[in-house]
Write a protein that holds these residues in place. Structure first.
Motif, PDB file in Angstrom:
ATOM      1  N   ARG B  18       0.831  -1.194   0.000  1.00  0.00           N
ATOM      2  CA  ARG B  18       0.000   0.000   0.000  1.00  0.00           C
ATOM      3  C   ARG B  18       0.875   1.257   0.000  1.00  0.00           C
ATOM      4  NH1 ARG B  18      -5.364  -0.013   3.625  1.00  0.00           N
ATOM      5  NH2 ARG B  18      -3.926  -0.025   5.344  1.00  0.00           N
ATOM      6  N   GLY B  19       1.905   1.230   0.860  1.00  0.00           N
ATOM      7  CA  GLY B  19       2.832   2.359   0.920  1.00  0.00           C
ATOM      8  C   GLY B  19       3.560   2.530  -0.397  1.00  0.00           C
ATOM      9  N   ALA B  20       4.024   1.407  -0.965  1.00  0.00           N
ATOM     10  CA  ALA B  20       4.754   1.463  -2.229  1.00  0.00           C
ATOM     11  C   ALA B  20       3.857   2.031  -3.321  1.00  0.00           C
ATOM     12  CB  ALA B  20       5.231   0.065  -2.609  1.00  0.00           C
ATOM     13  N   ALA B  21       2.609   1.633  -3.300  1.00  0.00           N
ATOM     14  CA  ALA B  21       1.677   2.132  -4.313  1.00  0.00           C
ATOM     15  C   ALA B  21       1.532   3.641  -4.204  1.00  0.00           C
ATOM     16  CB  ALA B  21       0.320   1.451  -4.141  1.00  0.00           C
ATOM     17  N   ALA B  22       1.466   4.130  -2.961  1.00  0.00           N
ATOM     18  CA  ALA B  22       1.325   5.571  -2.771  1.00  0.00           C
ATOM     19  C   ALA B  22       2.541   6.307  -3.320  1.00  0.00           C
ATOM     20  CB  ALA B  22       1.138   5.891  -1.292  1.00  0.00           C
ATOM     21  N   ILE B  23       3.738   5.774  -3.032  1.00  0.00           N
ATOM     22  CA  ILE B  23       4.961   6.422  -3.495  1.00  0.00           C
ATOM     23  C   ILE B  23       5.044   6.360  -5.018  1.00  0.00           C
ATOM     24  CG2 ILE B  23       7.474   6.201  -3.504  1.00  0.00           C
ATOM     25  CD1 ILE B  23       7.217   5.326  -0.544  1.00  0.00           C
ATOM     26  N   THR B  24       4.728   5.214  -5.593  1.00  0.00           N
ATOM     27  CA  THR B  24       4.772   5.056  -7.044  1.00  0.00           C
ATOM     28  C   THR B  24       3.826   6.051  -7.716  1.00  0.00           C
ATOM     29  OG1 THR B  24       5.054   2.718  -6.598  1.00  0.00           O
ATOM     30  CG2 THR B  24       4.686   3.344  -8.892  1.00  0.00           C
ATOM     31  N   LEU B  25       2.621   6.132  -7.185  1.00  0.00           N
ATOM     32  CA  LEU B  25       1.644   7.060  -7.764  1.00  0.00           C
ATOM     33  C   LEU B  25       2.166   8.494  -7.686  1.00  0.00           C
ATOM     34  CD1 LEU B  25      -1.818   5.758  -6.561  1.00  0.00           C
ATOM     35  CD2 LEU B  25      -1.162   6.293  -8.901  1.00  0.00           C
ATOM     36  N   ALA B  26       2.765   8.829  -6.526  1.00  0.00           N
ATOM     37  CA  ALA B  26       3.271  10.182  -6.344  1.00  0.00           C
ATOM     38  C   ALA B  26       4.386  10.468  -7.344  1.00  0.00           C
ATOM     39  CB  ALA B  26       3.787  10.351  -4.920  1.00  0.00           C
ATOM     40  N   LEU B  27       5.288   9.496  -7.515  1.00  0.00           N
ATOM     41  CA  LEU B  27       6.376   9.702  -8.465  1.00  0.00           C
ATOM     42  C   LEU B  27       5.831   9.785  -9.883  1.00  0.00           C
ATOM     43  CD1 LEU B  27       9.148   7.396  -6.969  1.00  0.00           C
ATOM     44  CD2 LEU B  27       9.082   9.895  -7.001  1.00  0.00           C
ATOM     45  N   ALA B  28       4.782   9.027 -10.167  1.00  0.00           N
ATOM     46  CA  ALA B  28       4.171   9.097 -11.492  1.00  0.00           C
ATOM     47  C   ALA B  28       3.628  10.499 -11.735  1.00  0.00           C
ATOM     48  CB  ALA B  28       3.049   8.063 -11.602  1.00  0.00           C
ATOM     49  N   VAL B  29       2.983  11.054 -10.728  1.00  0.00           N
ATOM     50  CA  VAL B  29       2.474  12.416 -10.860  1.00  0.00           C
ATOM     51  C   VAL B  29       3.637  13.381 -11.090  1.00  0.00           C
ATOM     52  CG1 VAL B  29       1.350  14.311  -9.608  1.00  0.00           C
ATOM     53  CG2 VAL B  29       0.398  12.013  -9.501  1.00  0.00           C
ATOM     54  N   ALA B  30       4.729  13.172 -10.337  1.00  0.00           N
ATOM     55  CA  ALA B  30       5.899  14.025 -10.480  1.00  0.00           C
ATOM     56  C   ALA B  30       6.441  13.934 -11.907  1.00  0.00           C
ATOM     57  CB  ALA B  30       6.968  13.598  -9.478  1.00  0.00           C
ATOM     58  N   VAL B  32       4.858  13.236 -14.605  1.00  0.00           N
ATOM     59  CA  VAL B  32       3.974  13.979 -15.503  1.00  0.00           C
ATOM     60  C   VAL B  32       4.335  15.460 -15.463  1.00  0.00           C
ATOM     61  CG1 VAL B  32       1.601  14.749 -15.865  1.00  0.00           C
ATOM     62  CG2 VAL B  32       2.076  12.340 -15.369  1.00  0.00           C
ATOM     63  N   PHE B  33       4.536  15.983 -14.247  1.00  0.00           N
ATOM     64  CA  PHE B  33       4.887  17.399 -14.129  1.00  0.00           C
ATOM     65  C   PHE B  33       6.226  17.694 -14.801  1.00  0.00           C
ATOM     66  CE2 PHE B  33       1.615  17.655 -10.864  1.00  0.00           C
ATOM     67  CZ  PHE B  33       1.093  18.900 -11.147  1.00  0.00           C
ATOM     68  N   ILE B  34       7.187  16.792 -14.597  1.00  0.00           N
ATOM     69  CA  ILE B  34       8.509  17.003 -15.180  1.00  0.00           C
ATOM     70  C   ILE B  34       8.408  17.024 -16.708  1.00  0.00           C
ATOM     71  CG2 ILE B  34      10.768  15.929 -15.527  1.00  0.00           C
ATOM     72  CD1 ILE B  34      10.539  14.993 -12.556  1.00  0.00           C
ATOM     73  N   PHE B  35       7.649  16.105 -17.253  1.00  0.00           N
ATOM     74  CA  PHE B  35       7.478  16.077 -18.710  1.00  0.00           C
ATOM     75  C   PHE B  35       6.778  17.346 -19.202  1.00  0.00           C
ATOM     76  CE2 PHE B  35       8.840  11.743 -18.614  1.00  0.00           C
ATOM     77  CZ  PHE B  35       9.315  11.498 -19.896  1.00  0.00           C
ATOM     78  N   HIS B 322      21.044  20.467 -12.296  1.00  0.00           N
ATOM     79  CA  HIS B 322      21.532  19.894 -13.549  1.00  0.00           C
ATOM     80  C   HIS B 322      20.534  19.940 -14.697  1.00  0.00           C
ATOM     81  CE1 HIS B 322      25.278  18.362 -11.856  1.00  0.00           C
ATOM     82  NE2 HIS B 322      24.575  18.116 -10.754  1.00  0.00           N
ATOM     83  N   SER B 323      19.294  20.320 -14.422  1.00  0.00           N
ATOM     84  CA  SER B 323      18.345  20.399 -15.533  1.00  0.00           C
ATOM     85  C   SER B 323      17.524  21.672 -15.385  1.00  0.00           C
ATOM     86  CB  SER B 323      17.434  19.176 -15.525  1.00  0.00           C
ATOM     87  OG  SER B 323      16.470  19.311 -14.502  1.00  0.00           O
ATOM     88  N   ASP B 324      16.556  21.812 -16.256  1.00  0.00           N
ATOM     89  CA  ASP B 324      15.795  23.054 -16.238  1.00  0.00           C
ATOM     90  C   ASP B 324      14.539  22.968 -15.371  1.00  0.00           C
ATOM     91  OD1 ASP B 324      14.570  21.236 -17.807  1.00  0.00           O
ATOM     92  OD2 ASP B 324      14.100  22.606 -19.441  1.00  0.00           O
ATOM     93  N   VAL B 325      14.435  21.901 -14.555  1.00  0.00           N
ATOM     94  CA  VAL B 325      13.259  21.792 -13.676  1.00  0.00           C
ATOM     95  C   VAL B 325      13.513  22.621 -12.408  1.00  0.00           C
ATOM     96  CG1 VAL B 325      11.809  20.224 -12.355  1.00  0.00           C
ATOM     97  CG2 VAL B 325      12.753  19.500 -14.539  1.00  0.00           C
ATOM     98  N   PRO B 326      12.611  23.493 -12.078  1.00  0.00           N
ATOM     99  CA  PRO B 326      12.819  24.323 -10.899  1.00  0.00           C
ATOM    100  C   PRO B 326      12.778  23.506  -9.607  1.00  0.00           C
ATOM    101  CG  PRO B 326      10.623  24.653 -11.760  1.00  0.00           C
ATOM    102  CD  PRO B 326      11.336  23.778 -12.747  1.00  0.00           C
ATOM    103  N   SER B 327      13.487  23.952  -8.599  1.00  0.00           N
ATOM    104  CA  SER B 327      13.557  23.184  -7.351  1.00  0.00           C
ATOM    105  C   SER B 327      12.230  23.182  -6.607  1.00  0.00           C
ATOM    106  CB  SER B 327      14.652  23.736  -6.446  1.00  0.00           C
ATOM    107  OG  SER B 327      14.277  25.029  -6.023  1.00  0.00           O
ATOM    108  N   GLU B 328      11.352  24.079  -6.984  1.00  0.00           N
ATOM    109  CA  GLU B 328      10.016  24.074  -6.363  1.00  0.00           C
ATOM    110  C   GLU B 328       9.294  22.756  -6.633  1.00  0.00           C
ATOM    111  OE1 GLU B 328      11.143  26.687  -8.088  1.00  0.00           O
ATOM    112  OE2 GLU B 328      11.346  28.092  -6.407  1.00  0.00           O
ATOM    113  N   MET B 329       9.798  22.058  -7.647  1.00  0.00           N
ATOM    114  CA  MET B 329       9.236  20.746  -7.992  1.00  0.00           C
ATOM    115  C   MET B 329       9.093  19.857  -6.765  1.00  0.00           C
ATOM    116  SD  MET B 329       8.352  19.682 -10.819  1.00  0.00           S
ATOM    117  CE  MET B 329       7.159  18.435 -10.612  1.00  0.00           C
ATOM    118  N   ILE B 330      10.093  19.947  -5.897  1.00  0.00           N
ATOM    119  CA  ILE B 330      10.058  19.052  -4.734  1.00  0.00           C
ATOM    120  C   ILE B 330       8.808  19.276  -3.897  1.00  0.00           C
ATOM    121  CG2 ILE B 330      11.395  20.557  -3.189  1.00  0.00           C
ATOM    122  CD1 ILE B 330      12.601  17.931  -2.102  1.00  0.00           C
TER     123      ILE B 330
END
Lengths: 520, 374
Positions: B18-30, B32-35, B322-330
């Motif tokens: 359940r925890g892993a699923a939450a983290i995976t989903l969150a990273l997936a959302v991230a 999407v934002f990065i793309f 190292h990339s053009d993604v702003p640190s606010e991303m975190i």
């Protein structure tokens, strides 16, 4: 009788709750147009369930509901209201910080300019209805400032404004004073004369005789029949309401009571709605006996038990356990005197649902020396004691580590009982110990209670279940209206009829007879 | 018994999934934002996900790994503090303020008390922790005696603590010879030594933190006090009825929370810096709340949750360098993780409510069935 005479027909209603509890079994309920119809029965008889279904709060498992000759599917209160059904709940559903008029038009408020509430027309509407139905309220007063009687009128007006032609009143007089009750009755008769139909839920015999035309009695989820109010006596009603279908017998030796353990003197308590719940209640329980408290629920039993375990404080009077006053004493100290309690509300007081069975079993004894090695728990000792308790009390579970909330009601109660019975109690207060649990667990708990009392514990048994309280108790008191209405030293000669008369307030023993329950 | 352990294991696996699923989903959302906001999404993702421990040449980045571990030190403490308080049903958020107060007092002890190496640091930490335990008495006692919300109290107290610290820093203890506002440097003897050679910020504080994970876990699950704290958190009425000292334990839980947060703050300051120089709340208390929620209030999971947060912070930092993604991303990623975990918790709460409700319906309605059977 022609069909059209009935404004509400409920046919063969069955209601089984998801957990398998059958609250209504094949109930037929018919109400004539323009009558005041009483729905009677003890708490838990199924009358609230039936009315919830008529108001769309619950859906029947099977059966048919016909309103004004049309079969309806009441999926929500909104649907029920659109069919002309209104309900006044026992606990008012009003917004205290809003005015009477605002409450009445809530959700259907007249608008000014399409955006702002038109207070003036809301007040006008309220006054119009109040005049028409003779339900006088102050439209501009805030609901929190008005008396209970007026709040009830607001509730009735709310239903009427929404077009209700059939009003369900759930124990409307429970919160009212005598004067307010008389006023309410005048208003109800007025409504009836204007063609409204009223369903009146109550278990107060005098009121029922006073204003209803017909009555339906429910017991144990079934209808016990429909009667013309004028042609049935109070005694018959009481017999139909509280009688037993099958008489249960418990084998027990005759009690040999010795010293007084619990002694309650002149306990008085008035609740937050200014209703006297306990009025000079005095009694005592002796070592080796089971004293039962019978009575229709809501006659002060719950308040009494709360006082005995300091879950609430009395206004006056004393409670002594082996001579020590326990009013205002912490539960820890009450327990250290050897008092244990099987609480009525087991989900709130009896258990911590998401903790394990083991954790629930040790809650009153975590500090015990045998469980602690230095600062740490001796897990072995805890496992051992809990496994023993689980075995002795036949708790059906996979292991002591299972969450207690996942067990069935009967097994949850066994966990509570295992804890409360295994702490060498000198006084056991058992409040509805077998309510809502399966037959096997019920029998087990009753046997244990008798066993413990014969081994020398004093037992106070509070139960709304006549069977239980009459068969288990050695002697018995009946509570009615916050007072002790009767004391029976020996329960062997008692019949349902006698009990019913005292429970429903038709009879009361003299103070001398009642006074015999205090042994000093 | 076999059956039992199997069932427990299955439950644990379920929880982890359940925890892993939450983290995976969150990273997936991230992702999407990065793309959405990057022209070089793959570079950005690389730095976010593996950057913290993999060098550009593909080798294991030891010093970066140490930095991550070092960043866990204060948050393990605040995570533990929050676990204890949340377990008791006390939503006290003052560990943020306690970290700052603890750091400040720890530093002052390092400056104005002189002792031998070894003992000095311990004394600084103990004094800081004790003071923070006292600070927590304020919301705790107001809660027990007056019923004031500990959440509101503690939230407001964070700012009171911050400004009190700044007041004394500016007006009493500031080193006027320095360009920025800071105290005098504390004695070398008060400094918490590094665990690995090479000037890493990974100090012995990390070991202390892990020791406290074990201590707090034992406390919560193997002592009568921890037991009482947990029972009060689950059902206060039940605890009172069972004869537990509810008020006392509510106070105790918050004192422990303050002590742990104060330790975290002082160990961080004495390990990472030479002087006290925080001019605002450091944010470790808030991170502690996230960690406690990720760890489901179980102390044993706290280091893992703290590692995850530290890793993510580092990854986001690298990504923004190292990339053009702003640190606010975190912030977005953290918010997403928080959201998914909170949603999962919400569902658990809902399920529990359903169980209780059906049981209560059972209570209210079954006398019916009972009467029939009798």
């Amino acid at each position: 009788m022609p069909q059209s005479e009935y404004v509400v027909q409920m046919k063969g209603i069955n209601k089984v709750y998801p957990n398998g509890i059958a609250a209504n079994r094949g109930v037929d309920f018919n109400v004539r147009r323009g009558e005041i119809h009483a729905l009677m029965g003890e708490n838990g008889a199924g009358k609230s369930t039936l009315m919830k279904m008529l108001f769309g709060l619950e859906q029947p498992t099977s059966g048919e509901i016909i309103v004004n000759g049309e079969t309806v599917n009441l999926t929500s209160p909104t649907v029920a209201i659109s069919k002309g059904i209104g309900m006044v709940h026992q606990h008012f559903m009003l917004v205290p910080s809003l005015t009477v008029a605002e409450n009445i038009v809530l959700g259907m408020a007249p608008k000014k300019g399409g955006l702002f509430m038109d207070m003036e027309s809301a007040v006008k509407l309220t006054e119009e209805y109040a005049e028409k139905y003779n339900l006088h309220v102050d439209p501009k007063a805030k609901v929190m400032d008005i008396p209970v009687g007026m709040k009830q009128k607001v509730e009735i007006l709310k239903a009427l404004v929404r077009g209700a032609k059939i009003l369900i009143l759930d124990e409307p007089t429970a919160v009212l004073t005598t004067q307010e009750t008389a006023e309410l009755f005048r208003e109800l008769i007025n409504l009836k004369e204007q063609g409204y139909t009223i369903i009146f839920i109550s278990h107060k015999l005098n009121e029922i005789k006073q204003i209803t035309d017909r009555l339906t009695i429910m017991r144990a989820g079934k209808s016990m029949g429909v009667y013309e109010t004028a042609s049935i006596t109070k005694e018959e009603i009481s017999r139909l309401m509280v009688g037993r279908d099958v008489i249960l017998t418990v084998e027990k030796e005759k009690a040999q009571p010795t010293d007084t353990v619990l002694s309650v003197k002149d306990l008085e308590y008035t609740n937050e709605w200014n209703k006297k719940m306990l009025d000079k209640v005095s009694f005592s329980v002796r070592k080796g006996e089971i004293l039962g408290i019978a009575g229709v629920e809501g006659n002060g039993q719950r308040e009494l038990v709360d006082m005995l375990f300091n879950l609430n404080r009395p206004d006056a009077g004393s409670v002594k356990v082996n001579g020590k006053d326990i009013v205002g004493v912490s539960q820890r100290n009450i327990r250290s005197l050897g008092v244990s309690l099987i609480p009525e509300d087991r989900m709130t007081y009896g258990i911590a649902a998401t903790a394990s069975i083991e954790e629930n079993l040790i809650s009153d004894r975590v500090g015990a020396k045998r469980f602690n090695k230095g600062p740490l728990f001796d897990m072995k000792a805890i496992h051992k004691e809990c496994d023993d308790l689980i075995r002795d009390f036949k708790v059906l579970c996979k292991s002591g580590q299972q969450k207690v909330g996942m067990l069935s009601g009967g097994n949850i109660q066994k966990v509570v009982v295992a804890r409360e019975f295994s702490c060498d109690p000198v006084l056991i207060i058992a409040d509805q110990p077998t309510r809502g649990i399966d037959v096997g667990a019920t029998e087990f708990i009753r046997k244990k209670l008798v066993e413990l009392s014969r081994a020398g514990a004093a037992v106070l048994l509070v139960s709304a279940d006549l069977n239980e309280v009459m068969e288990l108790s050695d002697s018995l008191i009946v509570m009615c209206g916050g007072k002790i209405a009767a004391y029976f030293e020996d329960t062997a000669m008692l019949t349902d009829e006698i009990m019913g008369e005292y429970m429903l307030g038709l009879k009361r023993q003299s103070d001398e007879e009642i006074g015999r329950v205090c042994h000093e | 018994m076999n059956n039992k352990s199997m069932k427990d294991r299955r439950l644990q696996v379920f929880e982890i999934l359940r925890g892993a699923a939450a983290i995976t989903l969150a990273l997936a959302v991230a992702t999407v934002f990065i793309f959405l906001c990057s022209d070089e999404p793959f570079t950005a993702l690389k730095y976010l996900l593996i950057g913290p421990i993999v060098k550009d040449n593909g080798g294991f980045n030891t010093s970066s790994f140490y930095t991550i571990l070092a960043a866990m030190i204060p948050t393990i403490f605040t995570g533990l503090a929050t676990c204890v308080m949340f377990s008791a049903g006390q939503f006290n958020l003052a560990s943020e303020g306690c970290v700052m107060a603890g750091g400040f007092v720890g530093a002052l002890c390092g400056i104005y008390i002189h002792m031998n190496t070894g003992l000095h640091a311990v004394v600084c930490v103990v004094i800081a922790a004790a003071l923070c335990g006292l600070i927590m008495l304020v919301p705790a006692i107001l809660k027990v005696k007056l019923g004031a919300s500990e959440m509101v109290m503690s939230l407001m107290m964070n700012y009171i603590i911050m400004y009190v610290v700044l007041h004394f820093l500016n007006n009493t203890f500031a080193d006027r010879s320095k360009g920025s506002t800071q105290t005098y440097p504390f004695d070398e003897t008060a400094k918490i030594p590094s665990l690995v050679p090479g000037g890493s910020k990974l100090t012995w504080g990390f070991v202390v933190a892990l020791v406290f994970v074990v201590i707090v876990a034992l406390f919560m699950y193997r002592t009568k006090w921890g037991y009482t704290i947990r029972m009060i958190g689950i059902n206060k009425a039940f605890s009172e009825y069972s004869g537990m000292n509810v008020g006392g334990v509510i106070v105790l839980s918050q004192i422990i929370g303050g002590v742990l947060a104060g330790m975290g703050g002082s160990i961080e300051v004495l390990g990472r810096f030479n002087t006290f120089l925080w001019k605002e709340l450091p944010g470790y208390g808030w991170a502690g709340v996230t960690i406690a929620i990720l760890a489901k209030n179980n102390p044993i999971f706290v280091p893992f949750a703290a590692f995850f947060i530290a890793y993510l912070n580092k990854g986001c930092m690298l990504m923004s360098t190292h990339s053009d993604v702003p640190s606010e991303m975190i912030d977005i990623i953290q918010a997403a993780i928080f959201l998914f975990f909170a949603a999962e918790q919400f569902l658990a709460g809902y399920r529990q409510k359903l169980v209780v409700r059906s049981a209560q319906a059972d209570l209210a309605k079954t006398e019916t069935a009972e009467g029939g059977k009798a």
